[in-house]
Design an enzyme around this catalytic site. Structure first.
Site, PDB file in Angstrom:
ATOM      1  N   SER A 318       0.807  -1.206   0.000  1.00 18.52           N
ATOM      2  CA  SER A 318       0.000   0.000   0.000  1.00 18.52           C
ATOM      3  C   SER A 318       0.849   1.270   0.000  1.00 18.52           C
ATOM      4  CB  SER A 318      -0.971  -0.050   1.183  1.00 18.52           C
ATOM      5  OG  SER A 318      -1.936   0.953   1.098  1.00 18.52           O
ATOM      6  N   ASP A 329      10.008   5.084 -10.383  1.00 15.03           N
ATOM      7  CA  ASP A 329       9.581   5.623 -11.675  1.00 15.03           C
ATOM      8  C   ASP A 329      10.350   6.874 -12.053  1.00 15.03           C
ATOM      9  OD1 ASP A 329       7.815   3.583 -11.958  1.00 15.03           O
ATOM     10  OD2 ASP A 329       5.999   4.812 -11.911  1.00 15.03           O
ATOM     11  N   LYS A 343      -0.650  -4.285  -3.109  1.00 17.75           N
ATOM     12  CA  LYS A 343      -1.926  -3.811  -2.586  1.00 17.75           C
ATOM     13  C   LYS A 343      -2.123  -2.366  -3.034  1.00 17.75           C
ATOM     14  CE  LYS A 343      -5.007  -2.259   0.644  1.00 17.75           C
ATOM     15  NZ  LYS A 343      -5.438  -0.866   0.870  1.00 17.75           N
TER      16      LYS A 343
END
Length: 563
Positions: A318, A329, A343
């Site tokens: 999460s 990224d 998740k």
């Protein structure tokens, strides 16, 4: 009559919870003619007729009334359990993370969000001795009521409020120690010295820090353990840790998110923001209801440029995945360890009557490159989801979802958590090593309590030094100490451990014994440095730090290129 009222209350409430699902399911269906008389009665005209609130009310009412009237123990029905299981069953067909909290569970959930719980502030554990099970204090927390009352490592809890704790497993003992803030509990303990004390402790808020440990793990290499979830204080704790490490000469950083199960989104955004340039995206959430779709971007005018490695594993989930995904990224950090849990569903808490709550999935998380964090859950039940994809799965496998690219063009994949740039397997306790934990703890009590002649420098009587950094000279396990351990085990056959077993696992035994003694002297959090010293994932993080530096520089150059 009261049971009947409660029964109908459950029915009405279940119907209210079902309405959004019914409406959603019918928005995409063509209208179906229903016999007006049958519709008024709440029954479908044919087997293909749509489900209505009337049908649900009728069927649920019938089912619950039949259970109450005919079930063999119908007069002993626990309506809270019936109520909870009905809602949980409904939610289970949606996704693995929508859930219902009864009042007790919801109160616990809110406590976790506040980064604290109410109790005495001690870790306890069992030890079997001569056929008896006794509970001992394993650690106390700095500033907590237990520490202020003088309790510490090795104290045996013999009574609580006058009730004997002999042969009670520690979960039962723990229930008696926690309680509402401001209430009192009398705890009788037998110290390592043999002296018995009864202390009255006022329960209070016990901090559950997000960042339990931050120190210089190697010269110039800072280490921040962000393992306590993302709660109301996470970002502030992290900033304090960063500032402190910079003052100690940190020039590279390891951020440990292993075992971090997530928590508050905004705290994850603030942690990622510490390293990202203003305007860079951190995470997007996309949902179907108003206010559930939003993109969060960095707002930091002066981000920290320290080369960064992030550690993750199969229990990083999460909010932890949001931080790892954003930094990966944007090529701001190198990710080391094992594939995260996956998740990426957003739950919104809807508070219900009687202090219960419904955590309902309303959106999905996407990383800056467009990767869906959530792992697929359509092909199996809860057991499959939480084992194959979680703690028991292949956490080194690259997700098979759609390919995206980082700022410098590196391929990354969605739909399966965050995959590390550098895969490093974790090491855990073997079955044989777990069998050694109790005798090692029992022997550490002998050493720390001064009950073994010739080992005076292992006696721990000073106040706990919670701010200590572990040194190689702290509690060395010499040949004499190891020989004494083998003799101790031989005198206590109930441990069922041989000298040969100790010899085979000597490295582990030495490490665990140093951990126990360091816990007694410096606290359990500091003692974890013993295990960090040869942790393979931390060691690899140190090794690849030059790559992390080059990656961040490449990303910076990519940002500066003219459009």
């Amino acid at each position: 009559m009261r049971n009947r009222s409660a029964l109908m209350g459950i029915v009405v409430f279940l119907i209210a919870l079902s309405l959004p699902l019914i409406i959603f399911s019918q928005q995409n269906r063509s209208a179906t003619r229903v016999n007006p008389e049958r519709a008024a009665a709440g029954r479908p005209a044919t087997g293909k007729s749509p489900v209505t609130t009337g049908v649900i009310k009728h069927d649920l009412g019938d089912a619950l009334a039949i259970i109450q009237a005919n079930y063999i123990d119908g007069n002993k029905l626990d309506f809270n359990s019936v109520f909870k299981s009905s809602i949980s069953g409904m939610l289970s067909v949606l996704d693995p993370h929508s859930t219902y909290f009864d009042p007790i569970e919801f109160a616990s959930f809110k406590t976790e969000q506040r980064s604290e719980y109410f109790g005495i502030g001690a870790t306890i554990g069992d030890l079997r001795d001569n056929g008896e099970v006794n509970t001992f204090i394993r650690a106390t927390f700095q500033g907590a009521p237990a520490s202020q009352a003088g309790l510490r490592f090795g104290d045996q809890i013999t009574e609580i409020d006058g009730q004997s704790m002999k042969n009670k497993p520690y979960p039962e003992v723990r229930k008696l120690l926690i309680g509402p803030r401001g209430t009192k509990v009398k705890v009788t303990v037998k110290h390592l010295s043999g002296k018995t004390d009864t202390v009255e402790i006022t329960r209070d808020a016990v901090p559950l820090p997000s960042v339990p440990e931050a120190y210089i793990v190697r010269p110039g290499v800072g280490y921040v353990a962000m393992t306590g979830g993302f709660n109301l204080t996470t970002a502030d704790e992290f900033q304090r840790a960063l500032s402190d490490l910079h003052k100690k000469g940190m020039n590279t950083l390891i951020l440990d998110l292993r075992g971090n199960h997530g928590g508050l989104l905004i705290q994850a955004v603030r942690v990622a923001d510490a390293f990202l340039k203003k305007g860079q995206s951190i995470v997007s959430q996309k949902g179907r209801i108003r206010g559930s779709s939003e993109t969060f971007t960095a707002f930091n005018e002066n981000p920290d440029t320290t080369p960064l490695v992030v550690l993750v594993n199969g229990e990083s989930a999460s909010a932890a995945e949001i931080v790892a995904g954003a930094l990966q990224d944007h090529d701001r950090a190198l990710i080391v360890g094992e594939t995260t849990f996956g998740k990426g569903l957003v739950q919104y808490p809807y508070q219900l009557e009687y202090d219960s709550a419904l955590l309902l999935t309303v959106a999905k998380y996407f990383t800056p490159s467009g990767r869906l964090i959530q792992r697929d859950y359509s092909n199996g039940g809860f057991y499959d989801y939480y084992t194959k994809g979680g703690s028991a799965g292949d956490k080194s496998a690259v997700p098979v979802g759609p390919e995206s690219h980082t700022d410098t063009g590196r391929p990354v994949y969605g739909g399966g958590g965050i995959s590390p740039d550098e895969v490093v397997k974790a090491t855990g306790f073997t079955i044989a090593q777990r069998k050694l934990l109790n005798p090692i703890f029992a022997f550490s009590l002998e050493l720390a309590g001064g009950r073994l002649q010739g080992f005076d420098k292992y006696v721990i009587s000073d106040p706990i030094d919670y701010n200590h950094d572990i040194q190689p000279t702290d509690f060395p396990v010499t040949d004499a100490v190891f020989t004494a351990l083998k003799a101790f085990v031989a005198r206590n056959p109930e441990f069922k451990v041989s000298a040969e077993q100790l010899d085979r696992d000597r490295v582990f035994v030495e490490k665990q014994l140093r951990y126990e003694l360091s816990t007694a002297a410096f606290g359990s959090t500091t003692a974890l440095q013993i295990y960090n010293s040869d942790d393979p994932q931390i060691a690899r993080a140190v090794d690849v730090m030059p790559r992390a530096r080059e990656l961040a520089l490449a990303a910076l150059r990519a940002q500066q290129k003219p459009l």
